[in-house]
Design a protein around this motif. Structure first.
Motif, short mmCIF file in Angstrom:
data_model
loop_
_atom_site.label_atom_id
_atom_site.label_comp_id
_atom_site.label_asym_id
_atom_site.label_seq_id
_atom_site.Cartn_x
_atom_site.Cartn_y
_atom_site.Cartn_z
N MET A 101 0.76 -1.37 0.07
CA MET A 101 0.08 0.00 -0.05
C MET A 101 0.95 1.47 -0.19
N ALA A 102 0.80 2.03 -1.11
CA ALA A 102 1.55 3.36 -1.38
C ALA A 102 1.07 4.38 -0.24
N ARG A 103 1.76 5.11 0.14
CA ARG A 103 1.34 6.31 0.87
C ARG A 103 1.72 7.72 0.31
N ILE A 104 0.57 8.39 -0.25
CA ILE A 104 0.85 9.62 -1.06
C ILE A 104 0.29 10.77 -0.23
N ALA A 105 0.76 11.73 -0.30
CA ALA A 105 -0.19 12.98 0.45
C ALA A 105 -0.76 12.72 1.82
N GLY A 106 -0.07 11.72 2.59
CA GLY A 106 -1.04 11.41 3.82
C GLY A 106 -1.93 10.40 3.62
N VAL A 107 -2.19 9.78 2.46
CA VAL A 107 -3.27 9.06 2.00
C VAL A 107 -2.63 7.47 1.94
N ASN A 108 -3.27 6.50 2.48
CA ASN A 108 -2.94 5.04 2.07
C ASN A 108 -3.86 4.82 0.84
N ILE A 109 -3.15 4.72 -0.37
CA ILE A 109 -3.98 4.48 -1.51
C ILE A 109 -4.02 3.01 -1.78
N PRO A 110 -5.28 2.41 -2.25
CA PRO A 110 -5.23 0.75 -2.38
C PRO A 110 -4.11 0.35 -3.29
N ALA A 111 -3.59 -0.82 -2.83
CA ALA A 111 -2.64 -1.40 -3.78
C ALA A 111 -3.16 -2.23 -4.95
N GLY A 112 -4.65 -2.72 -4.84
CA GLY A 112 -4.76 -3.58 -5.92
C GLY A 112 -5.64 -2.97 -7.08
N LYS A 113 -5.86 -1.43 -6.98
CA LYS A 113 -6.63 -0.98 -8.25
C LYS A 113 -5.56 -0.25 -8.93
N PRO A 114 -6.12 0.03 -10.29
CA PRO A 114 -5.41 0.85 -11.01
C PRO A 114 -4.96 2.36 -10.57
N LEU A 115 -3.75 2.83 -11.01
CA LEU A 115 -3.27 4.11 -10.26
C LEU A 115 -4.12 5.05 -10.70
N GLN A 116 -4.59 5.08 -12.05
CA GLN A 116 -5.74 6.16 -12.17
C GLN A 116 -6.91 6.55 -11.32
N ILE A 117 -7.29 5.27 -10.80
CA ILE A 117 -8.58 5.16 -9.88
C ILE A 117 -7.89 5.33 -8.39
N ALA A 118 -6.83 4.79 -8.05
CA ALA A 118 -6.19 4.91 -6.73
C ALA A 118 -6.02 6.18 -6.30
N LEU A 119 -5.50 7.12 -7.48
CA LEU A 119 -5.13 8.53 -7.10
C LEU A 119 -6.21 9.30 -6.68
N ARG A 120 -7.42 8.83 -7.03
CA ARG A 120 -8.95 9.66 -6.65
C ARG A 120 -9.17 9.52 -5.22
N TYR A 121 -8.45 8.66 -4.55
CA TYR A 121 -8.80 8.53 -2.88
C TYR A 121 -8.11 9.63 -2.32
N ILE A 122 -7.27 10.41 -3.14
CA ILE A 122 -6.65 11.55 -2.40
C ILE A 122 -7.74 12.82 -2.64
N TYR A 123 -8.11 13.63 -1.60
CA TYR A 123 -8.87 14.51 -1.61
C TYR A 123 -8.43 15.68 -2.39
N GLY A 124 -9.06 16.04 -3.53
CA GLY A 124 -8.68 17.14 -4.59
C GLY A 124 -8.09 16.75 -5.66
N ILE A 125 -7.92 15.36 -5.92
CA ILE A 125 -7.69 14.69 -7.26
C ILE A 125 -8.87 14.08 -7.85
N GLY A 126 -9.14 14.35 -8.68
CA GLY A 126 -10.42 13.64 -9.51
C GLY A 126 -9.89 12.85 -10.73
N PRO A 127 -10.76 12.59 -11.63
CA PRO A 127 -10.43 11.94 -12.82
C PRO A 127 -9.42 12.68 -13.79
N ALA A 128 -9.76 13.97 -13.87
CA ALA A 128 -8.99 14.59 -14.82
C ALA A 128 -7.60 14.98 -14.26
N PHE A 129 -7.24 15.05 -13.01
CA PHE A 129 -6.26 15.45 -12.47
C PHE A 129 -5.24 13.89 -12.47
N ALA A 130 -5.93 12.83 -12.26
CA ALA A 130 -5.29 11.50 -11.92
C ALA A 130 -4.80 11.38 -13.29
#
Length: 126
Positions: A1-30
């Motif tokens: 599980m990677a920790r980016i911007a203080g958030v543990n993003i899920p390891a099994g998901k594609p990067l573009q989907i997992a980055l959306r777990y960070i508040y302030g990053i949506g589909p376009a920014f991902a």
């Protein structure tokens, strides 16, 4: 599980989907982040190397306002509107919809559960 911007993003998901777990990053920014650092958006987080995770972390820190900073800015903007006493600030203060939605029916998310008014049905029949 990677920790980016203080958030543990899920390891099994594609990067573009997992980055959306960070508040302030949506589909376009991902997708923008993936293309800027040169990582395939469909690559799973657990397949990323440490160097790629580091590049993602640095890119987000440098180019985006996320998590705590963004939450603080949003709350300060709302507080500013409330202090000014403008229409939007008054709606925030009263806990009503801010962007012109109807409140006669609906708006239960903002107003909370319905409260019974004594004698309203009897008065309506007359």
């Amino acid at each position: 599980m990677a920790r980016i911007a203080g958030v543990n993003i899920p390891a099994g998901k594609p990067l573009q989907i997992a980055l959306r777990y960070i508040y302030g990053i949506g589909p376009a920014f991902a997708s923008e982040i993936c293309s800027r650092i040169g990582v395939e958006p469909q690559k799973r987080v657990n397949q990323l190397t440490e160097a790629e995770v580091l590049r993602i972390r640095e890119d987000i820190d440098k180019n985006y306002k996320v998590e705590g900073d963004l939450r603080r800015d949003v709350s300060m903007n709302i507080k500013r509107l409330m202090d000014l006493g403008c229409y939007r600030g008054l709606r925030h203060r009263k806990g009503l919809p801010v962007h012109g939605q109807r409140t006669h029916t609906n708006a239960r998310t903002r107003k909370g559960p319905a409260k019974a008014i004594a004698g309203k049905k009897i008065a309506a029949r007359k």
